[in-house]
Write a protein that holds these residues in place. Structure first.
Motif, PDB file in Angstrom:
ATOM      1  N   ILE A  56       0.854  -1.246  -0.076  1.00  0.00           N
ATOM      2  CA  ILE A  56       0.090  -0.061   0.024  1.00  0.00           C
ATOM      3  C   ILE A  56       0.860   1.133  -0.110  1.00  0.00           C
ATOM      4  CG2 ILE A  56      -0.371   0.075   2.431  1.00  0.00           C
ATOM      5  CD1 ILE A  56      -2.921   1.133   2.269  1.00  0.00           C
ATOM      6  N   PRO A  57       0.533   2.219  -0.770  1.00  0.00           N
ATOM      7  CA  PRO A  57       1.465   3.492  -1.024  1.00  0.00           C
ATOM      8  C   PRO A  57       1.435   4.350   0.574  1.00  0.00           C
ATOM      9  CG  PRO A  57      -0.075   3.277  -2.871  1.00  0.00           C
ATOM     10  CD  PRO A  57      -0.521   2.312  -1.681  1.00  0.00           C
ATOM     11  N   VAL A  58       2.657   4.968   0.682  1.00  0.00           N
ATOM     12  CA  VAL A  58       2.851   6.006   1.821  1.00  0.00           C
ATOM     13  C   VAL A  58       1.688   7.123   1.567  1.00  0.00           C
ATOM     14  CG1 VAL A  58       4.383   7.482   3.044  1.00  0.00           C
ATOM     15  CG2 VAL A  58       5.231   5.320   2.094  1.00  0.00           C
ATOM     16  N   ASP A  59       1.408   7.473   2.949  1.00  0.00           N
ATOM     17  CA  ASP A  59       0.327   8.498   2.753  1.00  0.00           C
ATOM     18  C   ASP A  59      -1.224   8.179   2.592  1.00  0.00           C
ATOM     19  OD1 ASP A  59       2.008  10.404   3.750  1.00  0.00           O
ATOM     20  OD2 ASP A  59       2.663  11.267   1.651  1.00  0.00           O
ATOM     21  N   THR A  60      -1.404   6.586   2.440  1.00  0.00           N
ATOM     22  CA  THR A  60      -2.823   6.139   2.111  1.00  0.00           C
ATOM     23  C   THR A  60      -3.502   5.985   3.530  1.00  0.00           C
ATOM     24  OG1 THR A  60      -1.954   4.829   0.376  1.00  0.00           O
ATOM     25  CG2 THR A  60      -4.237   4.118   1.328  1.00  0.00           C
ATOM     26  N   LEU A  61      -4.943   6.378   3.474  1.00  0.00           N
ATOM     27  CA  LEU A  61      -5.690   6.416   4.748  1.00  0.00           C
ATOM     28  C   LEU A  61      -5.884   4.905   5.014  1.00  0.00           C
ATOM     29  CD1 LEU A  61      -7.192   7.679   7.091  1.00  0.00           C
ATOM     30  CD2 LEU A  61      -9.143   7.640   5.380  1.00  0.00           C
ATOM     31  N   VAL A  62      -5.546   4.436   6.333  1.00  0.00           N
ATOM     32  CA  VAL A  62      -5.642   2.922   6.688  1.00  0.00           C
ATOM     33  C   VAL A  62      -7.243   2.946   7.330  1.00  0.00           C
ATOM     34  CG1 VAL A  62      -4.851   1.016   8.105  1.00  0.00           C
ATOM     35  CG2 VAL A  62      -3.296   2.443   6.757  1.00  0.00           C
TER      36      VAL A  62
END
Length: 744
Positions: free
Chosen positions: A552-558
């Motif tokens: 999952i890309p960095v800064d993606t909302l989890v």
């Protein structure tokens, strides 16, 4: 032919004229002379010395002939002899068997034991008994009538004993067929050849009812005064030579019954119906070897009752209660009594009668009892507790012989005509903090009741009638003092309810009498004021669970965690000391802060902290569990922990097993593929072939290798999505090997 001497001959009987022997003589003998037991059948030709038969011998008339033979000269003088000549007549099968009766008759009992003879037939044969000619065997040729597929009778082929077959033992019944005719044959030659004589005779069999029958149920009166043992029944076997016995299935400490050699059954001692009212045991017959002869007969004994037990009160003292305002003819209870004599008989029929009433105030007949049931009623008189609070009755319980007194105590109880009255109607108020522990007593209350103490009419139950919709409070009553204790039942919450206006009522478990009702005297008020206590923020859930792919890309909302402060203060969020995630302190939203790696940690757990903006000490924790799902992001490698080797010098055909490994999960690849570098030097010296999904064989293509380490470039592809490949210079050792097949 032979010289004159003592001789023995065996000659079969019958057969007519036959040559036996020719004697030769010595000179000057010219003739022979035969004397002895010739019986006109045995003769000799004088001039030729021929011994012969001019007729048939008969073994049944004579089994041996003793003769003398001598030779004579011309003058008749004896030259040789006399010599003994013995002729033994041998038997031939020329006589049929003969029964000793033209017709036989016999009697068989119904249910007789199969194989147990009830009659015999006998036949004799005049032939030589030492030969099969006279050995007779018996069989049943016909069976009239024969209603079943199997014969009802059988015969012993050697002894002629006739007995019921298993089918006959079961089906023989004089009510259905009382006479049978058997055609029995006797055959000589021991039945071993078809060329034998056969004789038959009729056997008339009469079927009679079985003697072996269970007697009807035997009734014995209990506590008999007769001299024991007492004859109570008798059984009869169809077989006269049996031994009678009895056995039980109940395994009683003792069985008070016996049976003698004639089948007479005795009771050995007086019986007690109240101890045991029935007995069941079995009569059996045995032979001398202890084997059962007949089927066991069930013997059923019923012990008859006599009136030998008095009535017994179920309780030493029967205690009843009756309210003072109870109406006339009311059922107030029952006197219970039992009688151990037979239930439902006149011996156990009980009658009830009131013998006395104490005190006899205000009358001597305040109570009435039903004669057959013992149910007690009030008469039309009403009771008054203030005058008499207790009555004692003596009830006479009787059967036809015995009498018993049962004692009854009747309590006159107060009626519930008084309501509880609070000592005060307003208990003012109390102020408490919202974190007050559950179970804390907030208030003691007291009400009084004018009814009789210790009864349901005076016991008080306190309840919060109004002002407590969520049951935050509970009231417990001390049964000795009727004092009530108001307690915290659930945790208080200032933010949910800062004030409670409670209305408390007091009631009795016993219903009030008609015309009396609870009123305001049974009500009281009380106010509970709840004060605020600074509390930490509260997460909406104790655990948050999410699953994301490891790439999952960095800064993606989890995800987002949520918390609120009971007092409404601003909440800040903190978490993730590892640095993979970051949390927005104001919103609780969780983002990817750096690349994730499932192979490093698949289940990632983070403690999230929520604290008040103005008071960081007020904080709470929740758990975020992040499950990283796998992606195909690792190229395959070769397992180099166990490098391949070949023993020098090579002999040809060697191969080494190599293994590919991958840090990703297996579902990203079905199997590995293996290949060598595309250059002439490698492909001319080595070859690789797949063994299974994860292994391959590496083989030298010739034997001209030196003793050293060769580096073979191998490519492994995981065939995943997307496919990844790994390239390895695989070190292959060609070395001298020890006896354990390893390099020196």
């Amino acid at each position: 032919t032979g010289p004159l001497k003592d001789m023995e001959f065996s000659v079969p009987e019958g057969g007519g004229v036959r040559f036996i022997y020719q004697f030769t003589s010595k000179p000057p003998a010219v003739t022979f002379r035969l004397t002895g037991e010739t019986d006109g059948v045995i003769e000799m030709a004088p001039s030729k010395g021929i011994l012969y038969l001019n007729g048939s011998l008969d073994w049944e008339n004579k089994t041996m002939h003793r003769l003398q033979v001598e030779s004579l000269d011309e003058k008749g003088a004896v030259v040789e002899g006399p010599y003994a000549v013995t002729i033994h007549v041998t038997d031939i099968n020329d006589n049929p068997p003969e029964f000793d009766q033209p017709q036989y008759s016999g009697v068989v009992r119904q249910n007789s034991r199969p194989g147990k003879p009830f009659m015999y037939v006998h036949a004799t044969d005049r032939d030589d008994p030492s030969t099969p000619h006279a050995q007779v065997t018996y069989s049943i040729l016909h069976h009239f009538p024969n209603p079943y597929s199997e014969m009802l009778f059988q015969i012993d082929s050697v002894t002629g004993a006739i007995s019921p077959s298993r089918t006959g033992s079961y089906y023989l019944d004089p009510q259905k067929q009382d006479t049978f005719t058997l055609v029995v044959t006797a055959k000589d030659m021991a039945g071993m050849t078809a060329n034998a004589f056969t004789t038959s005779t009729d056997v008339i069999i009469t079927v009679k009812e079985s003697l072996w029958k269970a007697p009807p149920t035997i009734y014995i009166q209990e506590n008999s005064t007769q001299v024991h043992p007492v004859n109570i029944s008798q059984v009869y076997s169809n077989d006269p030579d049996v031994i009678y016995d009895i056995f039980e299935k109940e395994k009683l400490p003792r069985l008070p019954f016996s049976i003698d050699k004639n089948g007479v059954i005795y009771v050995t001692e007086p019986l007690d119906r109240e101890e045991k009212d029935t007995y069941t045991f079995y009569a059996v017959t045995k032979d001398n070897e202890g084997e059962l002869v007949d089927k066991p007969l069930q013997i059923h004994i019923v012990v008859e009752d006599i009136n030998d037990n008095p009535p017994v009160c179920q309780q030493a003292l029967t205690v009843l209660e009756v309210q003072e305002n109870e109406g006339g003819a009311s059922n107030i209870g029952a006197v219970l009594a039992t009688d151990m004599d037979q239930e439902g008989s006149l011996n156990s029929r009980l009658k009830f009668k009131i013998e006395s009433q104490v005190p006899a105030v205000p009358a001597s007949n305040l109570f009435f009892i039903q004669q057959e049931t013992g149910v007690l009623h009030l008469t039309s008189q009403s009771l008054n507790k203030r005058i008499v609070s207790n009555y004692s009755l003596e009830v006479l319980v009787s059967d036809s012989v015995f009498q018993t007194i049962c004692n009854v105590l009747i309590h006159v109880i107060d009626i519930n005509d008084q309501i509880p009255i609070f000592e005060k109607s307003d208990y003012d108020s109390v102020t408490v903090a919202e974190n007050l522990p559950v179970g804390t007593v907030l208030l003691e209350i007291q009400a009084t009741d004018g009814d009789e103490p210790g009864t349901g009419s005076s016991h008080i139950i306190y309840q919060v009638k109004e002002g407590d919709p969520n049951n935050n409070f509970i009231i417990e009553t001390d049964p000795e003092t009727n004092r009530g204790f108001l307690k915290v039942n659930k945790a208080l919450d200032f933010e949910a309810a800062p004030l409670y206006n409670l209305v408390i009522n007091a009631t009795n478990p016993e219903p009030l009498v008609q015309g009396v009702q609870y009123n305001s005297s049974s009500l009281a008020s009380f106010i509970v004021v709840v004060t605020n206590v600074d509390e930490p923020p509260v997460f909406h859930k104790p655990v948050y669970k999410e699953e994301v792919a490891e790439d999952i890309p960095v800064d993606t909302l989890v995800t987002a965690v949520e918390a609120s402060d009971p007092e409404g203060d601003v909440v800040r969020f903190l978490g993730d000391v590892r640095g993979w995630l970051r949390i927005d302190a104001a919103t609780g939203q969780v983002y990817v802060a750096s690349p994730l790696d499932r192979e490093q940690q698949e289940i990632y757990t983070v403690d999230v902290v929520a604290s008040e903006m103005n008071n960081a000490a007020q904080k709470s924790r929740a758990t975020l569990v992040l499950h990283l799902s796998d992606v195909n992001d690792n190229p395959p490698q070769l397992d180099t922990d166990n490098p391949p080797f070949f023993c020098y010098p090579l002999s040809g055909g060697e191969r080494a097993l190599i293994q590919a490994v991958d840090a990703d999960k297996l579902w990203w690849y079905s199997s590995f593929s293996f290949s060598l570098a595309d250059n002439l030097h490698t492909r001319s010296n080595w070859e690789i072939s797949k063994f299974n999904a994860t292994h391959a064989y590496l083989s030298p293509k010739h034997t001209e290798f030196e003793e050293k380490i060769y580096y073979v470039p191998v490519t492994v592809n995981d065939n995943g999505k997307p496919p990844l490949e790994g390239k390895v210079n695989l070190g292959v050792n060609i070395c001298r090997c020890s006896s354990e097949m390893s390099c020196f």
